[in-house]
Design a protein around this motif. Structure first.
Motif, PDB file in Angstrom:
ATOM      1  N   ASN A 107       1.355   2.441  -1.158  1.00 38.12           N
ATOM      2  CA  ASN A 107       1.098   2.143  -2.564  1.00 38.12           C
ATOM      3  C   ASN A 107       1.045   0.638  -2.775  1.00 38.12           C
ATOM      4  O   ASN A 107       1.912  -0.087  -2.299  1.00 38.12           O
ATOM      5  N   GLY A 115      -3.874   5.040  -7.754  1.00 42.06           N
ATOM      6  CA  GLY A 115      -2.437   5.257  -7.773  1.00 42.06           C
ATOM      7  C   GLY A 115      -2.029   6.207  -8.877  1.00 42.06           C
ATOM      8  O   GLY A 115      -2.787   6.465  -9.822  1.00 42.06           O
ATOM      9  N   ARG A 128      -3.267   3.867  -4.099  1.00 41.90           N
ATOM     10  CA  ARG A 128      -2.426   4.599  -3.154  1.00 41.90           C
ATOM     11  C   ARG A 128      -3.318   5.205  -2.078  1.00 41.90           C
ATOM     12  O   ARG A 128      -4.270   5.924  -2.384  1.00 41.90           O
TER      13      ARG A 128
END
Length: 360
Positions: free
Chosen positions: A300, A326, A334
């Motif tokens: 992340n 993300g 991510r």
């Protein structure tokens, strides 16, 4: 055939070799003139699939004989309820360590069943790290201690585990099972939804010490009773037959490439590429997790602002990268690099990250 550069958090990528074999057998499994999804779950052919899948999982994870292996439905989310229903003893409390959204949900469901409490948490820092073992060891005096070994939303992972607890350790391993060796005997119960590292969605693996099965009360609903499921070899009702078949194929693939040790080496190599792109960016990319808690499964990171993040994600999508946005709790980007994500796809992502940084 064009294949996406799939970095979805789950359901996630499956090995191409698994998809190719399933395609070949889709309409004619073992010359039966029908596919696995058409087989009776009481047939000797499906019972063989069920048994082989259990045997492969036992082999790959070195599961001792005093543990049952169950294939259940309902995902990890149903286990949030089944664990306390079966393991929370009357007059006792269940202990939980909070490391993200999924452990929060597990605790919330347990509190609907009985007494459950958080004994450690990293929520105050937006779950950037795993609580220290000094906060946990020796502390629980309860029916069990629950942890979530990998946290997809926040990109953190346990690298050391509680030992001095004197209660059964229960672990949600949905997003990192089979990614590294584990000592199954250190746990009372392990559960994992399949759709990240084990196969498609639809089946959940439960590995439980046989001594803990004695806690399953006979007045529990049959479908939610671990003892009933164990007694019926996970065939109490119609199981998700196709998902179990795919699980078998994934386990065969894992064995063929060298087992869990080889998967761990590959995962470390993939994660190192992306963390290197982050760490060498002079702050252009900022990782969410503290370095000692970084996940090998979910990397992340954020960029300077929302506009730059949007530009990154747009360009990535144009190049065929899928699933890089993300979670809303963290924002940014991510990359989920589970077992089946090929090394070359991660190499392409690292190259794109470096190129994008140089251009911006």
């Amino acid at each position: 055939m064009k294949r996406a550069l799939n970095f979805n958090a789950g359901p996630a990528a499956l090995p191409e070799a698994v998809l190719a074999k399933a395609k070949k057998e889709m309409m004619n499994y073992q010359d039966l003139g029908m596919g696995v999804m058409e087989l009776s779950h009481r047939s000797k052919q499906f019972e063989a699939i069920n048994d082989r899948t259990q045997s492969l999982l036992r082999l790959l994870l070195n599961i001792p004989d005093d543990y049952e292996v169950l294939f259940l439905q309902g995902g990890a989310s149903l286990q949030f309820t089944m664990v306390p229903m079966n393991l929370l003893e009357e007059g006792s409390t269940a202990s939980y360590v909070l490391t993200g959204a999924w452990s929060e949900k597990a605790l919330k469901e347990a509190q609907k069943i009985g007494s459950a409490t958080a004994i450690a948490s990293s929520k105050s820092t937006n779950y950037k790290s795993i609580p220290s073992l000094s906060e946990i060891n020796g502390k629980p005096d309860s029916s069990y201690l629950h942890i979530t070994t990998n946290n997809t939303i926040y990109g953190t992972q346990w690298h050391q585990f509680p030992e001095k607890i004197n209660v059964p350790l229960v672990a949600d391993m949905s997003s990192d099972i089979l990614s590294r060796p584990i000592h199954v005997s250190s746990y009372g119960l392990i559960y994992a939804g399949a759709q990240k590292n084990l196969g498609p969605s639809g089946v959940t693996v439960v590995i439980i010490n046989k001594q803990l099965l004695k806690r399953s009360r006979p007045d529990l609903p049959a479908m939610l009773n671990y003892q009933v499921q164990a007694d019926s070899n996970s065939l109490y009702n119609t199981p998700p037959t196709l998902s179990v078949y795919f699980l078998m194929l994934v386990l065969e693939w894992a064995e063929s490439i060298g087992g869990v040790q080889q998967l761990e080496r590959m995962n470390q190599q993939k994660a190192a590429m992306l963390y290197d792109a982050i760490d060498r960016s002079n702050g252009f990319y900022k990782g969410h997790a503290e370095k000692d808690s970084r996940s090998l499964m979910n990397i992340n990171f954020t960029l300077a602002d929302d506009d730059l993040s949007a530009s990154f994600l747009h360009e990535a999508e144009e190049l065929g990268f899928i699933g890089l946005a993300g979670h809303r709790s963290v924002g940014g980007c991510r990359a989920s690099i589970y077992n089946a994500v090929p090394l070359e796809h991660v190499e392409q992502l690292a190259k794109f990250m470096n190129d994008f940084r140089l251009r911006n």
